[in-house]
Write an enzyme that holds these catalytic residues in place. Structure first.
Site, PDB file in Angstrom:
ATOM      1  CE  LYS A 262      -3.418   2.677   2.867  1.00  0.00           C
ATOM      2  NZ  LYS A 262      -4.032   2.618   4.178  1.00  0.00           N
ATOM      3  CG  ASP A 267      -5.542   7.784   4.771  1.00  0.00           C
ATOM      4  OD1 ASP A 267      -6.479   8.651   4.059  1.00  0.00           O
ATOM      5  OD2 ASP A 267      -5.767   6.913   5.254  1.00  0.00           O
ATOM      6  CE  LYS A 274      -6.702   8.528   8.081  1.00  0.00           C
ATOM      7  NZ  LYS A 274      -7.437   7.556   8.904  1.00  0.00           N
ATOM      8  NE  ARG A 348     -10.974  -1.188   4.075  1.00  0.00           N
ATOM      9  CZ  ARG A 348     -11.492  -1.345   4.978  1.00  0.00           C
ATOM     10  NH1 ARG A 348     -12.645  -2.223   4.963  1.00  0.00           N
ATOM     11  NH2 ARG A 348     -11.072  -0.997   5.894  1.00  0.00           N
TER      12      ARG A 348
HETATM   13  N1  BES Z   1      -4.198   4.346   6.882  1.00  0.00           N
HETATM   14  C1  BES Z   1      -5.608   4.139   7.698  1.00  0.00           C
HETATM   15  C2  BES Z   1      -5.360   3.019   8.900  1.00  0.00           C
HETATM   16  C3  BES Z   1      -4.294   3.679   9.982  1.00  0.00           C
HETATM   17  C4  BES Z   1      -5.064   4.506  10.931  1.00  0.00           C
HETATM   18  C5  BES Z   1      -3.181   3.120  10.349  1.00  0.00           C
HETATM   19  C6  BES Z   1      -4.428   5.023  11.983  1.00  0.00           C
HETATM   20  C7  BES Z   1      -2.433   3.421  11.279  1.00  0.00           C
HETATM   21  C8  BES Z   1      -3.109   4.431  12.081  1.00  0.00           C
HETATM   22  C9  BES Z   1      -6.633   3.591   6.739  1.00  0.00           C
HETATM   23  O1  BES Z   1      -6.661   3.953   5.470  1.00  0.00           O
HETATM   24  C10 BES Z   1      -7.936   4.046   7.418  1.00  0.00           C
HETATM   25  O2  BES Z   1      -7.953   5.151   7.567  1.00  0.00           O
HETATM   26  N2  BES Z   1      -8.635   3.155   7.751  1.00  0.00           N
HETATM   27  C11 BES Z   1      -9.892   3.295   8.629  1.00  0.00           C
HETATM   28  C12 BES Z   1     -11.104   2.208   8.291  1.00  0.00           C
HETATM   29  C13 BES Z   1     -12.333   2.659   8.654  1.00  0.00           C
HETATM   30  C14 BES Z   1     -12.696   3.814   7.818  1.00  0.00           C
HETATM   31  C15 BES Z   1     -13.159   1.360   8.315  1.00  0.00           C
HETATM   32  C16 BES Z   1      -9.566   3.073  10.098  1.00  0.00           C
HETATM   33  O3  BES Z   1      -8.908   2.306  10.435  1.00  0.00           O
HETATM   34  O4  BES Z   1     -10.249   3.885  10.985  1.00  0.00           O
HETATM   35 ZN    ZN Z   2      -4.991   4.758   4.877  1.00  0.00          ZN
HETATM   36 MN    MN Z   3      -7.591   5.864   5.326  1.00  0.00          MN
END
Ligand code: BES
Ligand code: ZN
Ligand code: MN
Length: 492
Positions: A262, A267, A274, A348
């Site tokens: 990835k 992000d 976020k 994903r």
């Molecule tokens: N890159 C993030 C995951 C992440 C978050 C890794 C914090 C390390 C620390 C990923 O793209 C993401 O935002 N995932 C979401 C998924 C959710 C929206 C289902 C998450 O983990 O909140």
């Molecule tokens: Zn991410």
């Molecule tokens: Mn994300």
């Protein structure tokens, strides 16, 4: 920094610093005992000043009759608890002390201490890894760079050399180079480490190590029909890239391993934005990509007898007028449609198209590596990487490689039961599955794109970087990936 394996006597070695282990019970290791005898008890006399905790250190200078200028005593912890972690803590403690001291050369007599039935080649790999980790520095972005070449120029591992140990040393040094690369790519800010920058790095590796690099552009992805990947990149001004980097160290007829990383260089979450706190850490969301580049660099650097193809989808996840919106439905490269209910579940989306694309290399197995879910950090913290697999033998191999590299993983279930959470009223399925089992539903989403493959997914959200005062990339899971590829090719 040069490492070498050669026998030395701890009491006569003309080293700048001799590093000796002491157990918490104030019991000297064999090498320390020899120095103690030679110096007529100078070590024993100093022992009250050493805590003995694994990694604690005490520096002694100008011991009578001893060849080395300095002796660094390092605690190994309690003798009956001495195992992998204590060994690593001890080497790390020694390395930190050597760094702060500015020592120019050192002999690490710790490396002959037996660790929980591990072969000496394990001690060598771990010692080199820990020393290199302690000496890694990231000051690319500081106006005043510290001296970039560390004072420690020579490290002797005092063992009698043989082919297996020399091979372990070569592997460890190449792995450290790859890990350093992954760390630096992670630490670079997102205004420098863009998708284009990662593509340039791949091309640079290809030139340096005779790999084949190919970079697909937006128009190529449009032609192919990567609707999920393209949805994520829509609002970004940085052009997306799909990087393919091949290393062929084995016969052409041998099917490659595919490492799919990835590469979200930043992000924001997109329209599902976020919160502001710690959002800077989302520059690390390309750590999977960095680990693939690092692993390929390591394997190519040591001329490993393996075939590996790295596939890296890379883009930014940004909000904006043209951004993908919650509820939008896209068609993936596989033909399956996805309802994007949360634009922050973007990893994903880029990975599913990359995994489908990677099928064309007819890999023997596919491993994807991703900072995929915050839920994985809640489940496993910062110690274990999350492992998911649709093939138990592959899962076992990865777990064993992780234990061996001490870059460990813990398996989570990937049962069909979880698929229910991804149901959608409007598309084939959704890109999120609600709060319960967030890491598993993310993996379950990917599993829908890898049914034809032996496949595993490593969720490195908790292990790829550290937060807080020690903020920085760890370079994980480069050591795991390298060890896995080598063991898979039959190396011990
Ligand atoms: N890159 C993030 C995951 C992440 C978050 C890794 C914090 C390390 C620390 C990923 O793209 C993401 O935002 N995932 C979401 C998924 C959710 C929206 C289902 C998450 O983990 O909140
Ligand atoms: Zn991410
Ligand atoms: Mn994300």
């Amino acid at each position: 920094m040069e490492f070498s394996i050669r026998p030395l006597s701890p009491e006569t070695a003309k080293a700048g610093c001799v590093v000796l282990g002491v157990h918490a019970e104030k019991e000297l290791t064999a090498a320390a005992r020899r120095v103690d005898q030679r110096s007529r008890g100078a070590l024993s006399a100093a022992l009250p000043d050493l805590s003995g905790k694994a990694g604690s250190t005490l520096l002694l200078r100008a011991l009578p009759e001893v060849g080395a200028e300095r002796v660094l005593l390092v605690g190994l912890g309690a003798k009956n608890e001495f195992a992998e972690s204590a060994y690593r803590d001890a080497v790390r403690g020694a390395a930190n002390a050597l760094r702060d001291l500015g020592a120019k050369d050192a002999a690490l007599f710790l490396v002959d201490t037996k660790v929980n039935g591990r072969p000496l080649s394990w001690n060598v790999r771990q010692a080199v890894g820990a020393v290199r980790e302690a000496f890694y520095r990231f000051d690319e972005m500081k106006s005043q760079k510290k001296n970039s070449t560390p004072a420690l120029a020579e490290v002797t591992l005092p063992l009698s050399p043989n082919a297996q140990l020399e091979q372990a040393l070569e592997e460890a040094e190449a792995t450290a180079e790859g890990t350093d690369l992954a760390r630096t790519l992670g630490n670079l800010p997102a205004n420098i480490c863009t998708p284009g920058y990662l593509a340039e790095q791949a091309k640079k590796l290809a030139r340096e190590f005779k790999l084949e690099a190919q970079v697909l552009e937006r128009k190529d992805m449009e032609k192919l029909g990567m609707g999920a990947f393209l949805a994520v990149t829509r609002a970004s001004h940085e052009p997306p890239k799909l990087i393919v980097l091949r290393y062929s160290g084995a016969a052409k007829s041998k099917a490659p391993l595919a490492f799919v990383g990835k590469g979200i260089t930043f992000d924001t979450g997109g329209i599902s934005l976020k919160p502001a706190g710690e959002m800077d850490e989302m520059k690390y969301d390309m750590s999977g990509a960095g680990s693939v580049l690092g692993a390929l660099r390591a394997l190519a650097g040591m001329k490993a007898p393996v075939n590996v193809v790295g596939v890296i989808p890379t883009c930014e996840n940004m909000p904006g007028g043209g951004a993908v919106k919650p509820g939008d439905i896209v068609t993936t490269l596989s033909g399956q449609t996805v309802e994007i209910l949360n634009t922050d579940a973007e990893g994903r989306l880029i990975l599913c198209d990359a995994l489908t694309y990677a099928e064309r290399f007819k890999p023997e197995a596919m491993i994807n590596i991703a900072t995929l879910t915050g839920a994985c950090v809640i489940a496993l913290g910062h110690v274990a990487t999350g492992l998911f697999a649709n093939d138990e033998k592959l899962a076992d191999e990865l777990r064993a490689a992780g234990d061996d590299a001490w870059d460990r993983v813990w398996q989570m279930p990937l049962w069909e039961d979880y698929q229910e959470q991804l149901r959608s009223n409007f598309a084939d399925f959704a890109n999120i599955g609600g709060r319960p089992a967030g890491s598993i539903t993310a993996a379950s989403f990917l599993a829908r794109f890898t049914r034809k493959q032996r496949w595993a997914h490593l969720d490195i959200a908790g292990t790829a970087w550290r937060s807080g005062r020690e903020k920085g990339s760890t370079g994980r899971p480069v050591p795991l990936l390298v060890r896995f590829a080598l063991r898979h090719a039959g190396r011990k």
